[in-house]
Design a protein around this motif. Sequence first.
Motif, mmCIF file in Angstrom:
data_model
loop_
_atom_site.group_PDB
_atom_site.id
_atom_site.type_symbol
_atom_site.label_atom_id
_atom_site.label_comp_id
_atom_site.label_asym_id
_atom_site.label_seq_id
_atom_site.Cartn_x
_atom_site.Cartn_y
_atom_site.Cartn_z
ATOM 1 N N TRP A 261 1.012 -0.886 -0.033
ATOM 2 C CA TRP A 261 -0.126 0.243 -0.291
ATOM 3 C C TRP A 261 0.293 1.623 0.646
ATOM 4 C CZ3 TRP A 261 -3.617 -1.958 4.800
ATOM 5 C CH2 TRP A 261 -4.325 -2.944 3.773
ATOM 6 N N GLN B 240 -8.784 4.801 5.043
ATOM 7 C CA GLN B 240 -9.437 4.274 3.777
ATOM 8 C C GLN B 240 -8.871 2.966 3.075
ATOM 9 O OE1 GLN B 240 -8.193 7.039 0.583
ATOM 10 N NE2 GLN B 240 -9.885 6.647 -0.049
ATOM 11 N N ALA B 241 -7.546 2.340 4.003
ATOM 12 C CA ALA B 241 -6.906 1.159 3.287
ATOM 13 C C ALA B 241 -7.565 0.298 3.313
ATOM 14 C CB ALA B 241 -5.044 1.268 3.303
ATOM 15 N N GLU C 245 -11.043 -0.160 5.225
ATOM 16 C CA GLU C 245 -11.479 -0.247 4.447
ATOM 17 C C GLU C 245 -11.726 -0.942 3.597
ATOM 18 O OE1 GLU C 245 -13.324 3.619 5.134
ATOM 19 O OE2 GLU C 245 -13.562 3.167 7.318
ATOM 20 N N SER C 246 -11.278 -0.084 2.970
ATOM 21 C CA SER C 246 -11.236 -0.668 1.204
ATOM 22 C C SER C 246 -10.915 -2.437 1.296
ATOM 23 C CB SER C 246 -9.913 0.165 0.604
ATOM 24 O OG SER C 246 -10.587 1.857 0.309
ATOM 25 N N HIS C 247 -10.490 -3.318 1.907
ATOM 26 C CA HIS C 247 -9.812 -4.105 2.338
ATOM 27 C C HIS C 247 -10.269 -4.861 3.409
ATOM 28 C CE1 HIS C 247 -7.341 -2.176 -0.364
ATOM 29 N NE2 HIS C 247 -6.920 -2.753 -0.881
ATOM 30 N N GLU D 213 -7.778 -6.595 6.352
ATOM 31 C CA GLU D 213 -8.441 -5.665 8.032
ATOM 32 C C GLU D 213 -8.827 -7.204 8.924
ATOM 33 O OE1 GLU D 213 -10.239 -2.611 9.075
ATOM 34 O OE2 GLU D 213 -12.161 -3.895 8.731
#
Length: 354
Positions: free
Chosen positions: A215, A333-334, A336-338, A342
Amino acid sequence: MSGKSRLVESLLMLGVMGARDSRLREVSAALSSDGACSVVFDGLPWPTPTGVSPFAELESWLTFVNVDIAGGPPPGMPHGLFLQTPCIDLGLVNVLSSSLEVIAWSGGQSWRRTFREGLPVESPRDSAPDLALPSSGSGLRITFTPDPSIFDPPQEFSWAGVTERLSALSALAPAATWRLRDEVSGREVSFHREHGLADLCAERAASSRPLHEPWVLNGRVGETQVDLALQWVEDPAGASILSWANLEPSPRGGTHHEGLFRGLRTVLRDRRMALGLPAVSRAFSNTALSERLMVVMSLRSFSIVWRGPMFHPLATPEARGDISRLVRGWMKQALESHPEVEARLLGLLRGPRP
């Protein structure tokens, strides 16, 4: 890195200057058996103002003639580059060398000068007409031998030190290919990292079972540019954090490290709460986070650092808070997008069960 290798680094910084402004595509260094080192650029690393002869400018830097040492940085100096190049560092390399030869090409012409102990000397090679023009149309080659009366033995350069620096520069200035050759042992290395820090991060995390592709964060906080690549890993044995401040290696424990960990810790706790997960004690300590992180991080000042402490503009409480907020928003944001990453990460960081 040894004192001799620092001379090599002074020239490599010219490569950073040229690569950042897309004037260079390749920087090559060669270590010779007689203790000399050659650094070759496939273009002129610095911008040349209209009407100014690059050869005359280069000669003035090498000899300190008509150079204002107390003056400001030369035009075109990239931000976040703590250097006095080219107008000071080239002259210092010259005076610290028992011999130095420089060849430059520009505008279809070639120029050569030979120096001994910092002073120009007449050499029949200087007027040799057989200097083939590089395919790029311009270029620069500097060959120097550190003065043995100044530098302590051993005679040779540090292969490991120069290799490590080239590896880092290939991530910090990815527009160029960086090469090193040892003419005695025949060893050669080449680095080209098209995606910069992300490529370096992926290489270092490859054996640690990364949870995801790197990321990447590119952001600005105040007068500081933050570039960061991060991977969470399953195997804690391979985790590490590498960072640079204005191109210089930055030891662990600086304000930007504190800001990084504070931002990560805050967002991980917030995400557990948002997902309705129970709180865990000591799960997000710096030590626990370090065990699961592969991070490569670069900070650069937007103002040109010209003499003075290179870390000072970056080592402030304000920088720590700014970096923390920047990392917190980006990591939120990272994650929540993955969601699958997480879930796995929060499981790894849940801490020991009672």
